[in-house]
Design a protein around this motif. Structure first.
Motif, short mmCIF file in Angstrom:
data_model
loop_
_atom_site.label_atom_id
_atom_site.label_comp_id
_atom_site.label_asym_id
_atom_site.label_seq_id
_atom_site.Cartn_x
_atom_site.Cartn_y
_atom_site.Cartn_z
N ILE A 196 0.84 -1.21 0.00
CA ILE A 196 0.00 0.00 0.00
C ILE A 196 0.87 1.25 0.00
O ILE A 196 0.63 2.18 -0.78
CB ILE A 196 -0.98 -0.01 1.20
N LEU A 197 1.89 1.29 0.84
CA LEU A 197 2.76 2.47 0.91
C LEU A 197 3.58 2.62 -0.37
O LEU A 197 3.82 3.74 -0.84
CB LEU A 197 3.68 2.39 2.13
N THR A 198 4.01 1.52 -0.96
CA THR A 198 4.78 1.56 -2.20
C THR A 198 3.90 2.06 -3.34
O THR A 198 4.31 2.91 -4.13
CB THR A 198 5.36 0.17 -2.53
N GLU A 199 2.69 1.54 -3.44
CA GLU A 199 1.77 1.99 -4.50
C GLU A 199 1.48 3.48 -4.39
O GLU A 199 1.36 4.19 -5.39
CB GLU A 199 0.46 1.20 -4.44
N ALA A 200 1.40 3.97 -3.15
CA ALA A 200 1.15 5.40 -2.92
C ALA A 200 2.44 6.23 -3.05
O ALA A 200 2.39 7.45 -2.93
CB ALA A 200 0.54 5.61 -1.55
N ASP A 201 3.57 5.57 -3.26
CA ASP A 201 4.88 6.22 -3.39
C ASP A 201 5.20 7.08 -2.17
O ASP A 201 5.62 8.23 -2.28
CB ASP A 201 4.93 7.07 -4.68
N LEU A 202 5.00 6.48 -0.99
CA LEU A 202 5.27 7.17 0.27
C LEU A 202 6.55 6.62 0.90
O LEU A 202 6.73 5.42 1.01
CB LEU A 202 4.11 7.00 1.25
N PRO A 203 7.44 7.52 1.35
CA PRO A 203 8.73 7.11 1.92
C PRO A 203 8.65 6.80 3.41
O PRO A 203 9.43 7.30 4.21
CB PRO A 203 9.60 8.34 1.66
N LEU A 204 7.71 5.98 3.80
CA LEU A 204 7.52 5.67 5.22
C LEU A 204 8.15 4.33 5.57
O LEU A 204 8.08 3.38 4.80
CB LEU A 204 6.03 5.61 5.56
N GLY A 205 8.74 4.27 6.75
CA GLY A 205 9.24 3.01 7.27
C GLY A 205 8.12 2.22 7.90
O GLY A 205 7.05 2.76 8.21
#
Length: 200
Positions: free
Chosen positions: A107-116
């Motif tokens: 989900i975070l990758t698809e949204a291109d978010l740099p979260l750990g």
């Protein structure tokens, strides 16, 4: 990677104390959407927590969401995605399956978010720890000496044998050289006292 020595939790539904938490000197400040927030306050707290991840300088910023296996956990994660934060870490509590971590990552990758992402494997039963660690292969395992059904020392031995790459940290009230020595002999990487300050 920068070493982090302290983590301070603050309820996400109490914005009045967030600035104080950020000024506390902690290396990481975590806004908690899980246990610290009553059900009736969770929806409003989600927006506060998501904005917190986007905000400026100071200590590292973390948000602990509700268990991903719950509707609240999914709502927490989607609120974070919608806010498009520029950094920080999402704590996933009560992880029982690697699929939860992979789903969050997707989900975070698809949204291109740099979260750990940090998976928290939580159990009160010592017998569950080694099999969970073997299945989930965490980077870090936090243990206490006293756990129901199996002592922390035995758990450390099992995990060290089965998952040698996992770092093992004991967090305990017992300030006793024999316990510390036993923890390290069992494979611990560190032993910290509960309530110890930054000088330890």
């Amino acid at each position: 990677m920068t070493a982090r020595r302290s983590l301070l939790f603050a309820p996400a539904n109490r914005p009045a104390i967030h600035a104080k938490a950020l000024d506390s000197g902690a290396d990481l400040v975590c806004l908690d959407l899980e246990d610290a927030v009553p059900p009736q306050d969770k929806a409003a707290a989600r927006g506060v927590a998501a904005a917190f991840l986007s905000a400026g300088p100071g200590p590292g910023r973390v948000v602990r969401i509700n268990a991903l296996s719950s509707a609240g956990g999914l709502a927490d994660l989607l609120a974070i995605v919608a806010a498009r934060p520029s950094g920080g870490v999402v704590f996933l509590p009560k992880v029982n399956d690697p699929h939860e971590v992979r789903l969050t990552d997707a989900i975070l990758t698809e949204a291109d978010l740099p979260l750990g992402i940090a998976a928290l494997i939580e159990t009160g039963d010592g017998l569950e720890v080694a099999p969970l660690a073997e299945r989930l292969r965490p980077d870090l395992l936090l243990l206490d000496l006293q756990m129901p059904n199996l002592r922390g020392i035995e758990i450390a031995r099992l995990v060290r044998r089965r998952v040698p790459a996992t770092r093992i940290l004991f967090l305990s009230l017992f300030d006793n050289e024999a316990y510390v020595a036993a923890a390290f002999q069992a494979g611990a990487d560190a032993y910290l006292l509960k309530g110890a300050g930054n000088q330890d």
